[in-house]
Design a protein around this motif. Structure first.
Motif, short mmCIF file in Angstrom:
data_model
loop_
_atom_site.label_atom_id
_atom_site.label_comp_id
_atom_site.label_asym_id
_atom_site.label_seq_id
_atom_site.Cartn_x
_atom_site.Cartn_y
_atom_site.Cartn_z
N ILE A 1 0.83 -1.20 0.00
CA ILE A 1 0.00 0.00 0.00
C ILE A 1 0.87 1.26 0.00
O ILE A 1 0.60 2.22 -0.71
CB ILE A 1 -0.96 -0.02 1.20
CG1 ILE A 1 -2.01 -1.11 1.01
CG2 ILE A 1 -1.63 1.34 1.40
CD1 ILE A 1 -2.90 -1.34 2.22
N GLY A 2 1.94 1.24 0.81
CA GLY A 2 2.84 2.39 0.86
C GLY A 2 3.55 2.64 -0.46
O GLY A 2 3.85 3.79 -0.80
N ALA A 3 3.81 1.58 -1.22
CA ALA A 3 4.46 1.74 -2.51
C ALA A 3 3.50 2.29 -3.55
O ALA A 3 3.91 2.94 -4.52
CB ALA A 3 5.02 0.40 -2.99
N ALA A 4 2.20 2.07 -3.36
CA ALA A 4 1.21 2.45 -4.38
C ALA A 4 0.61 3.83 -4.14
O ALA A 4 0.40 4.59 -5.10
CB ALA A 4 0.10 1.40 -4.43
N LEU A 5 0.31 4.18 -2.89
CA LEU A 5 -0.46 5.40 -2.61
C LEU A 5 0.17 6.68 -3.17
O LEU A 5 -0.55 7.52 -3.73
CB LEU A 5 -0.68 5.55 -1.11
CG LEU A 5 -1.80 4.71 -0.50
CD1 LEU A 5 -1.90 4.96 1.00
CD2 LEU A 5 -3.14 5.01 -1.17
N PRO A 6 1.49 6.91 -3.03
CA PRO A 6 2.04 8.17 -3.55
C PRO A 6 1.93 8.31 -5.06
O PRO A 6 2.11 9.39 -5.59
CB PRO A 6 3.51 8.12 -3.10
CG PRO A 6 3.54 7.17 -1.95
CD PRO A 6 2.51 6.14 -2.29
N ARG A 7 1.65 7.23 -5.76
CA ARG A 7 1.57 7.26 -7.23
C ARG A 7 0.14 7.37 -7.73
O ARG A 7 -0.09 7.29 -8.94
CB ARG A 7 2.24 6.01 -7.79
CG ARG A 7 3.72 5.89 -7.45
CD ARG A 7 4.25 4.49 -7.71
NE ARG A 7 4.10 4.09 -9.10
CZ ARG A 7 4.29 2.84 -9.52
NH1 ARG A 7 4.64 1.90 -8.66
NH2 ARG A 7 4.13 2.55 -10.80
#
Length: 329
Positions: A232-238
């Protein structure tokens, strides 16, 4: 992960998180105990990953934001764990997803990032689906699986507000590229501290829950705390705030399904209808994001001459924090 569609990463993370309530239920421990051990048992996995990441990518900036996010996550975990005993595992996971409204509102207030028209149209459908899936429209006793549904709804809603704050801060501070383990590590430390401060005086924290409970809590730490939050942390900023928040609504739908399969918490017909409404709202909100997700903010960005504040929000969503230079600091 950079080459993987962030929506797929987010869906995978939601799938890992969706089984968390089942492991909490099977462990039989208090919400404070579950929150503490899911954080503590995740540390042996996160520490070497974060150390390797630091050697490769350098030190992590905005670490204070990661810790603050973790504090909100700890409050969320304790309240959410308490709601499981009141309304059941599947429904508790549905209720916590009021974050679908919280995250875009915070993005709007902080950065002026306006939600899309599709999202505004889908919000009533989402909230209606959550209410139905939570059994709020069913007066029969078969709709819920806990001691006090009303109190469980209040706990679940409070958890959702804290959860929305956690997701917003994670999206704000993360780049989704060079640092993935360290933000989760710092948030886990903050969540563990908050679980003791909030959970210990309220429901107590059992430091010796037994081997069987530890086994379920270890499974919870691996799936819900490490795998789920790193994805989730890898996806949210994008992703745009509304897209990320809406995709996470797959989590409660999967939780209801898993609750029925594993715990025999069979949903009523209205609850099934609520889950279908959530899925329909998800499709309505994300169907316009058919292109490369990293380009979405550009499509939604204001015209030339927009304020630097909005530009900063767009840059944060793209996740190119490492390339933005001193002006972004």
């Amino acid at each position: 992960m950079r080459r993987i569609d962030p929506r797929l990463l987010l869906i995978a993370g939601a799938a890992f998180i969706s089984v968390s309530a089942i492991f909490v239920r099977l462990s039989g421990v208090s919400s404070g105990t579950a929150a503490l051990f899911r954080c503590a048992l995740a540390l042996p996995l996160l520490l070497p990953l974060a150390a390797r990441e630091r050697r490769r990518a350098g030190p992590r900036r905005r670490q204070g934001v990661d810790v603050a996010a973790g504090l909100l996550l700890g409050v969320d975990l304790v309240l959410w764990g308490a709601s499981i005993g009141e309304v059941g595992a599947g429904i508790a996971t549905v209720l916590v997803n009021v974050q679908v409204v919280v995250v875009p509102l915070l993005a709007l207030a902080a950065f002026g990032e306006r939600p899309s028209r599709a999202f505004a149209m889908a919000v009533p459908v989402m909230l209606g689906g959550v209410a139905l899936a939570g059994g709020l429209a069913d007066s029969g006793t078969h709709a819920v699986h806990g001691a006090d549904p009303v109190r469980g709804v209040l706990y679940g809603t409070g958890a959702g507000l804290a959860y929305g704050g956690y997701l917003f801060l994670t999206r704000l501070a993360g780049d989704g590229q060079t640092h993935r383990a360290r933000p989760v590590l710092l948030a886990t430390l903050g969540a563990g501290a908050a679980s003791v401060v909030v959970g210990a005086p309220w429901q107590g924290v059992d430091l010796t829950p037994g081997w069987a409970a530890l086994g379920w809590l270890a499974a919870l730490a691996v799936t819900g705390q490490v795998c789920g939050w790193m994805l989730i942390g890898a996806a949210l900023p994008r992703l745009r705030a509304e897209v990320g928040g809406t995709l996470l609504l797959l989590q409660p739908v999967l939780a209801v399904i898993f609750g029925a399969v594993v715990l025999a918490e069979y949903p009523a017909l209205l609850q099934i209808a609520g889950c279908l409404l959530v899925v329909a709202a998800l499709w309505l909100t994300t169907r316009s994001a058919a292109g490369p997700p990293a380009a979405e903010p550009g499509a939604a960005a204001p015209e030339p001459g927009a304020s630097s504040r909005n530009h900063r929000a767009a840059e944060s969503v793209r996740g190119h924090e490492a390339a933005t230079g001193p002006a972004r600091r």
